[in-house]
Design a protein around this motif. Structure first.
Motif, PDB file in Angstrom:
ATOM      1  N   THR A 194       0.849  -1.197   0.000  1.00 31.43           N
ATOM      2  CA  THR A 194       0.000   0.000   0.000  1.00 31.43           C
ATOM      3  C   THR A 194       0.874   1.232   0.000  1.00 31.43           C
ATOM      4  N   GLY A 207      -3.722  -1.991  -4.648  1.00 28.27           N
ATOM      5  CA  GLY A 207      -4.219  -2.658  -5.857  1.00 28.27           C
ATOM      6  C   GLY A 207      -4.135  -1.799  -7.099  1.00 28.27           C
ATOM      7  N   GLU A 208      -5.269  -1.692  -7.805  1.00 24.38           N
ATOM      8  CA  GLU A 208      -5.303  -0.980  -9.079  1.00 24.38           C
ATOM      9  C   GLU A 208      -5.679   0.498  -8.939  1.00 24.38           C
ATOM     10  N   GLU A 209      -5.849   0.985  -7.702  1.00 21.22           N
ATOM     11  CA  GLU A 209      -6.213   2.397  -7.515  1.00 21.22           C
ATOM     12  C   GLU A 209      -5.093   3.295  -8.031  1.00 21.22           C
ATOM     13  N   THR A 210      -5.462   4.292  -8.827  1.00 18.39           N
ATOM     14  CA  THR A 210      -4.460   5.191  -9.400  1.00 18.39           C
ATOM     15  C   THR A 210      -4.059   6.251  -8.390  1.00 18.39           C
ATOM     16  N   SER A 225      -0.364   2.802 -10.252  1.00 17.26           N
ATOM     17  CA  SER A 225      -0.991   2.012  -9.189  1.00 17.26           C
ATOM     18  C   SER A 225       0.071   1.143  -8.529  1.00 17.26           C
ATOM     19  N   ARG A 285       3.769  -5.637 -10.336  1.00 19.91           N
ATOM     20  CA  ARG A 285       3.889  -6.459 -11.565  1.00 19.91           C
ATOM     21  C   ARG A 285       5.232  -6.251 -12.262  1.00 19.91           C
ATOM     22  N   ASN A 291      -0.279  -2.021  -7.941  1.00 20.72           N
ATOM     23  CA  ASN A 291      -0.198  -3.270  -8.708  1.00 20.72           C
ATOM     24  C   ASN A 291       0.723  -3.127  -9.918  1.00 20.72           C
ATOM     25  N   GLU A 292       0.704  -1.946 -10.526  1.00 20.68           N
ATOM     26  CA  GLU A 292       1.599  -1.680 -11.663  1.00 20.68           C
ATOM     27  C   GLU A 292       3.055  -1.829 -11.233  1.00 20.68           C
ATOM     28  N   TYR A 315      -3.565   4.014  -0.838  1.00 20.19           N
ATOM     29  CA  TYR A 315      -3.750   3.390  -2.149  1.00 20.19           C
ATOM     30  C   TYR A 315      -3.316   1.924  -2.107  1.00 20.19           C
TER      31      TYR A 315
END
Length: 198
Positions: free
Chosen positions: A148, A167-170, A182, A188, A184-185, A165
């Motif tokens: 987070t 996960g995928e939250e910008t 994000s 990954r 997640n970006e 923030y």
């Protein structure tokens, strides 16, 4: 000035930037907190370092025309007796005058600390107070346990927790409007998935 050992410096009160800068290099990293020399946590983990690199890369991609970004180790000299080494700092190019060969002389526009179990209390309590006292406009704490990003924005002389923030939250920032990504970006993009490094 004669270079001093860690033990000699520990006897100084207060420890100033000049004393710290003239220490014998013993391979450790230190910060100065209110005139007291502090040994930093053990060396960062692989996940910490790779996440720091990915965050620097993604911010450089979108923000390099407006901001200068640098990752640790770099001395952020907030005062003669308060010297920190955040994981990442951003300085608007209009404020390039605060950058010198010795480090950053004053408050960056944004400071990022990537926290772990060893540094969580220091990052979330102590450093949050210090960065607010020295008027750093925005402070991000990236937590490696749950990936987070806690976004703190200066309001007067203290920080407000504006958003957490995940996960995928910008992620958006009024201080650094060019930042947009994000968690997640980032995760990954890591060269080795964190779950493989348990």
């Amino acid at each position: 000035m004669k270079k001093k050992t860690y033990d000699e410096v520990m006897k100084e009160s207060p420890v100033t930037y000049e004393i710290y800068a003239n220490m014998i290099d013993d391979g450790n990293r230190y910060e100065i907190s209110d005139g007291v020399l502090e040994l930093m946590s053990p060396s960062p983990t692989f996940t910490h370092q790779s996440l720091s690199q990915e965050l620097l890369f993604i911010l450089n991609t979108s923000c390099r025309n407006e901001y200068i970004m640098i990752s640790s180790p770099i001395d952020v000299i907030l005062s003669d007796t308060e010297v920190r080494q955040p994981d990442l700092v951003m300085i608007h190019r209009s404020r390039i005058s605060i950058i010198s060969n010795r480090g950053i002389n004053g408050a960056p526009d944004l400071v990022v600390e990537i926290t772990s179990e060893h540094s969580r209390r220091r990052d979330k309590v102590k450093k949050r107070i210090i960065y607010a006292n020295y008027k750093v406009p925005e402070y991000w704490i990236v937590d490696l346990t749950n990936f987070t990003l806690e976004q703190y924005v200066l309001d007067g002389d203290r920080y407000d927790l504006v958003e957490v923030y995940a996960g995928e939250e910008t992620i958006h920032s009024k201080t650094v409007p060019c930042a947009s990504f994000s968690m997640n970006e980032i995760v990954r993009s890591l060269p080795v998935p964190p779950e493989m490094l348990e």
